[in-house]
Scaffold this motif. Structure first.
Motif, PDB file in Angstrom:
ATOM      1  N   LEU A 157      46.090 -47.322  14.672  1.00 56.70           N
ATOM      2  CA  LEU A 157      44.739 -46.932  15.106  1.00 56.70           C
ATOM      3  C   LEU A 157      43.638 -47.684  14.365  1.00 56.70           C
ATOM      4  O   LEU A 157      42.532 -47.849  14.889  1.00 56.70           O
ATOM      5  N   ASP A 158      43.920 -48.156  13.156  1.00 57.33           N
ATOM      6  CA  ASP A 158      42.911 -48.980  12.478  1.00 57.33           C
ATOM      7  C   ASP A 158      42.720 -50.290  13.229  1.00 57.33           C
ATOM      8  O   ASP A 158      41.597 -50.738  13.473  1.00 57.33           O
ATOM      9  N   LYS A 159      43.846 -50.880  13.618  1.00 54.43           N
ATOM     10  CA  LYS A 159      43.781 -52.153  14.367  1.00 54.43           C
ATOM     11  C   LYS A 159      43.118 -51.903  15.725  1.00 54.43           C
ATOM     12  O   LYS A 159      42.315 -52.715  16.209  1.00 54.43           O
ATOM     13  N   ALA A 160      43.482 -50.788  16.361  1.00 54.23           N
ATOM     14  CA  ALA A 160      42.907 -50.487  17.680  1.00 54.23           C
ATOM     15  C   ALA A 160      41.396 -50.284  17.567  1.00 54.23           C
ATOM     16  O   ALA A 160      40.619 -50.787  18.397  1.00 54.23           O
ATOM     17  N   ALA A 161      40.961 -49.574  16.518  1.00 57.81           N
ATOM     18  CA  ALA A 161      39.520 -49.327  16.341  1.00 57.81           C
ATOM     19  C   ALA A 161      38.789 -50.651  16.075  1.00 57.81           C
ATOM     20  O   ALA A 161      37.711 -50.906  16.637  1.00 57.81           O
ATOM     21  N   ASP A 162      39.359 -51.495  15.232  1.00 61.83           N
ATOM     22  CA  ASP A 162      38.733 -52.811  14.974  1.00 61.83           C
ATOM     23  C   ASP A 162      38.606 -53.590  16.281  1.00 61.83           C
ATOM     24  O   ASP A 162      37.575 -54.206  16.561  1.00 61.83           O
ATOM     25  N   ALA A 163      39.687 -53.566  17.061  1.00 62.99           N
ATOM     26  CA  ALA A 163      39.696 -54.333  18.314  1.00 62.99           C
ATOM     27  C   ALA A 163      38.651 -53.784  19.282  1.00 62.99           C
ATOM     28  O   ALA A 163      37.935 -54.557  19.950  1.00 62.99           O
ATOM     29  N   LEU A 164      38.536 -52.475  19.348  1.00 65.15           N
ATOM     30  CA  LEU A 164      37.559 -51.871  20.283  1.00 65.15           C
ATOM     31  C   LEU A 164      36.130 -52.219  19.892  1.00 65.15           C
ATOM     32  O   LEU A 164      35.299 -52.557  20.752  1.00 65.15           O
ATOM     33  N   VAL A 165      35.845 -52.174  18.606  1.00 66.29           N
ATOM     34  CA  VAL A 165      34.482 -52.453  18.159  1.00 66.29           C
ATOM     35  C   VAL A 165      34.151 -53.941  18.389  1.00 66.29           C
ATOM     36  O   VAL A 165      33.083 -54.282  18.912  1.00 66.29           O
ATOM     37  N   GLY A 166      35.087 -54.812  18.043  1.00 68.81           N
ATOM     38  CA  GLY A 166      34.844 -56.257  18.221  1.00 68.81           C
ATOM     39  C   GLY A 166      34.686 -56.636  19.678  1.00 68.81           C
ATOM     40  O   GLY A 166      33.766 -57.373  20.058  1.00 68.81           O
ATOM     41  N   SER A 167      35.579 -56.092  20.525  1.00 65.16           N
ATOM     42  CA  SER A 167      35.546 -56.532  21.925  1.00 65.16           C
ATOM     43  C   SER A 167      34.537 -55.728  22.740  1.00 65.16           C
ATOM     44  O   SER A 167      34.050 -56.207  23.754  1.00 65.16           O
ATOM     45  N   GLY A 168      34.207 -54.523  22.297  1.00 61.19           N
ATOM     46  CA  GLY A 168      33.243 -53.708  23.041  1.00 61.19           C
ATOM     47  C   GLY A 168      31.803 -54.103  22.762  1.00 61.19           C
ATOM     48  O   GLY A 168      30.967 -54.099  23.673  1.00 61.19           O
TER      49      GLY A 168
END
Ligand code: NAD
Length: 499
Positions: free
Chosen positions: A262-273
């Protein structure tokens, strides 16, 4: 405030129409330039000249055309900073993001350096008794590229490099919001040895686009932009007998499985969103956690990351995460959608409206917005927002999450975050979306693959760049050849009497 020009026959040319569009500095809200909007007559003249130039260019052997791409690639690298600055100044994206824009275009130029290999065609000897077949890939003639504001280097390069190296001439109509980068690229192509007239950069709006679509000499149209315009251009181009590939808007979902990091998922969401203020066709705009517990844990990780985001002008230093929206109208539209989300019952855990930056009070900035408990009937779910707004739709099972993605009208990109290879494989196989990321939020394929969405994200056949681009920008001619018995089977060598 300066006047931007067209690029015709290898030189800058002032527009002859009395219509202009304003180019803003999105960070300050000021008008920094005027761009001329071409008339139909200007488009037709540019096409005529391109048609003349194309004859000689098509007759130049593919290896020499590829050498122009080799020099072009080197010049893009030489001028990387200048191109990135021109992008950031008109678009507002950060300089590292602008360099990424140039880099992803450059990678397509690099594939075009090997274009002769893609243009070889096919051959078969003795396909029938004494019969040989071979196919050639021949250029179409004059083709057109019509591009959006959000990638001022990458998308014009996706269009011009494969079209030109295949032996076509191109009329490029870049976005009137971010027109300068295309002109700099045209200058570099000339320096690389491209003959004058093979690339014409003509600015304009609907009038210019309609003139391109109705011009009988133009053989193909490659478009990238919003879905309603993509569909319109596809229809009109096809009615006029042209090849068309028209790429449209998106609503990209990311499924987060309970077993995901979930840390990786959250980073990915913030960067790509939120990267590029959400103005990317491959931005993730919908997070779909599977299970309430996953959603709660993910939300806990997202909030501090969103609060830490730094919004500012591209000149604001290395720690700026994203910049302003493209225009005041775009900002107002996104603010209106945020209000509709609140009115329709979504939970705004971060609300970017009312964001103000000292010294840049008139800039088109918006803070990051995060909505939880979004449902598919809300406008913020149904519409492409194209702003720094992330919506979370909670789903109870993997099948329901997949179903949500499948039922969305768009099909550009999607992603799944999981540690389970079986779920990832199943998702990649079944989802009706053109580009899929597995633990990868913005799955823009590398340049030797191809780029394209499904459903309302693309109209027409064949993707952009990679092998598909060479198919799109050439037509196939197939020759079937037979030679009757010749002198090897019995030529007569003695002097024959005439009687
Ligand atoms: P847009 O559709 O407003 O404009 C795109 C191009 O079409 C511009 O050159 C513009 O001048 C022209 N145009 C605008 N209105 C027109 C009309 N009525 N008739 C004829 N031509 C017209 O798009 P935009 O705002 O510049 O770009 C953002 C959109 O592009 C988003 O929807 C985004 O998702 C999409 N996009 C898609 C991809 C992809 O590959 N699928 C990539 C980047 C952007």
């Amino acid at each position: 405030m300066h006047d931007i020009k067209h690029w015709i026959d290898g030189a800058y040319a002032a527009g002859t129409s009395d219509r202009h569009s304003e180019v803003f500095n999105p960070a300050t809200g000021e008008v920094q330039a005027r761009v001329p909007l071409a008339t139909a007559a200007e488009i037709d003249a540019a096409v005529d000249r391109a048609a003349e130039a194309q004859v000689g260019w098509a007759a130049t052997n593919p290896q020499r055309r590829a050498r122009v791409m080799m020099k072009f690639g080197a010049l893009i690298q030489r001028d990387m900073d200048k191109l990135a600055e021109a992008i950031s100044r008109e678009h507002g994206k950060t300089l590292p993001d602008a360099k990424g824009d140039v880099q992803r275009g450059l990678e397509v130029v690099e594939v075009c350096m090997g274009a002769p290999h893609m243009l070889k065609g096919e051959a078969m000897t003795d396909g029938g008794p004494g019969i040989d077949l071979y196919s050639m890939r021949q250029p179409l003639g004059v083709v057109a590229g019509i591009t959006p504001f959000n990638f001022p280097a990458m998308i014009p390069l996706w269009k011009m490099a494969p079209a030109i190296v295949s032996g076509n001439a191109m009329i490029l109509k870049p976005s009137e919001r971010t027109p300068t980068c295309s002109l700099l690229l045209a200058e570099l192509l000339k320096e690389a040895g491209l003959p004058d007239g093979v690339l014409q950069v003509v600015h304009g709006d609907k009038e210019a686009v309609d003139a391109i679509l109705d011009n009988e000499t133009v053989q193909a149209v490659g478009f990238v932009g919003s879905t309603p315009i993509a569909q319109y251009i596809y229809g009109r181009a096809a009615t006029n007998g042209k090849r068309a590939q028209c790429f449209g808007g998106a609503k990209n979902h990311m499924i987060i499985m309970p077993d995901a990091d979930l840390d990786k998922a959250a980073d990915a969401l913030v960067g790509s969103g939120y990267g590029a203020a959400g103005e990317r066709c491959m931005a993730i705009s919908v997070a779909v956690p599977v299970g309430e517990e996953t959603a709660d844990r993910l939300t806990e990780k997202l909030i501090p990351r969103i609060e830490k985001l730094k919004v500012g002008p591209y000149t604001g230093g290395d720690d700026v995460d994203y910049g302003p929206l493209i225009t005041g109208a775009a900002k107002e539209r996104v603010e209106g959608l945020i209000s509709s989300g609140i009115d329709q019952g979504a939970e705004a855990l971060a609300d970017g409206r009312g964001f103000s930056l000292q010294g840049y009070e008139n800039g088109f900035f918006l803070g990051p917005t995060f909505f939880d408990r979004v449902t598919p009937d809300m406008d913020i779910y149904r519409e492409e927002i194209f702003g720094p707004v992330l919506s979370q739709v909670r789903m109870g099972s993997y099948e329901d999450a997949l179903d949500l993605v499948m039922k969305n009208q768009y099909g550009n990109g999607t992603a799944i975050f999981t540690r389970d290879g079986d779920a990832a494989r199943d998702f990649a196989a079944r989802v009706n979306v053109g580009m899929v990321g597995i633990n990868f939020p913005i799955p823009v394929p590398l340049s030797y693959f191809t780029f394209g969405g499904w459903k309302k994200s693309a109209f027409g056949d064949l993707n952009q760049y990679g092998p598909d681009a060479f198919r799109f920008y050439t037509r196939t001619k197939t020759v079937t050849a037979r030679w009757f018995s010749g002198i090897k089977d019995g030529g007569e060598f003695h002097f024959k009497a005439m009687d």
